[in-house]
Design a protein around this motif. Sequence first.
Motif, PDB file in Angstrom:
ATOM      1  N   GLN A  60      77.432  49.591  11.473  1.00 36.39           N
ATOM      2  CA  GLN A  60      77.934  49.798  11.964  1.00 36.39           C
ATOM      3  C   GLN A  60      78.648  51.537  11.870  1.00 36.39           C
ATOM      4  O   GLN A  60      77.840  52.005  11.537  1.00 36.39           O
ATOM      5  N   VAL A  61      79.027  51.738  13.366  1.00 39.32           N
ATOM      6  CA  VAL A  61      79.502  53.173  13.656  1.00 39.32           C
ATOM      7  C   VAL A  61      80.414  53.780  12.552  1.00 39.32           C
ATOM      8  O   VAL A  61      82.202  53.111  12.856  1.00 39.32           O
ATOM      9  N   ILE A  62      80.569  54.057  12.283  1.00 36.61           N
ATOM     10  CA  ILE A  62      81.261  54.846  11.247  1.00 36.61           C
ATOM     11  C   ILE A  62      81.370  56.491  11.611  1.00 36.61           C
ATOM     12  O   ILE A  62      80.235  57.399  12.018  1.00 36.61           O
ATOM     13  N   ALA A  63      82.864  57.162  12.426  1.00 38.90           N
ATOM     14  CA  ALA A  63      83.143  58.504  12.574  1.00 38.90           C
ATOM     15  C   ALA A  63      83.383  59.222  10.800  1.00 38.90           C
ATOM     16  O   ALA A  63      84.015  59.000  10.026  1.00 38.90           O
ATOM     17  N   THR A  64      82.197  60.585  11.493  1.00 39.94           N
ATOM     18  CA  THR A  64      82.151  61.285   9.864  1.00 39.94           C
ATOM     19  C   THR A  64      82.686  62.726  10.802  1.00 39.94           C
ATOM     20  O   THR A  64      82.764  63.187  11.905  1.00 39.94           O
ATOM     21  N   ALA A  69      80.235  66.118   3.338  1.00 39.62           N
ATOM     22  CA  ALA A  69      79.167  65.522   2.677  1.00 39.62           C
ATOM     23  C   ALA A  69      79.511  64.513   2.614  1.00 39.62           C
ATOM     24  O   ALA A  69      80.628  63.823   2.678  1.00 39.62           O
ATOM     25  N   TYR A  70      79.255  62.896   2.668  1.00 32.92           N
ATOM     26  CA  TYR A  70      79.743  61.833   2.677  1.00 32.92           C
ATOM     27  C   TYR A  70      78.168  61.133   1.160  1.00 32.92           C
ATOM     28  O   TYR A  70      77.616  61.073   1.130  1.00 32.92           O
ATOM     29  N   ILE A  71      79.270  59.839   0.826  1.00 32.50           N
ATOM     30  CA  ILE A  71      78.206  59.277  -0.059  1.00 32.50           C
ATOM     31  C   ILE A  71      78.010  57.706   0.391  1.00 32.50           C
ATOM     32  O   ILE A  71      79.295  57.299   0.408  1.00 32.50           O
TER      33      ILE A  71
END
Length: 86
Positions: A60-64, A69-71
């Motif tokens: 899945q493409v997730i916008a960041t 920082a992401y968990i």
Amino acid sequence: VNLVANGDFTSGTASWTATGMEDSANFAAYGVAASPTGGNFVELEGYSSGNPGTTNAISQVIATNAGEAYIFSTDAVTRGNNTGDR
């Protein structure tokens, strides 16, 4: 904020791109403990009998945002009612 769409697979594999053999089902059907978040799970076979050599995966493409920082966390389990899955 949860950035993953349909992360508990309540809507099957909607919002996910699946490659190879995959199946979405509820936990009781496979003899595994339910997820603490509820919903369903997706099963990825370790092989693809219909398409030998195919990699079995979901994505899945997730916008960041750059610099943030992401968990990401996930649960994984071996299917309890199939002694061949180890």
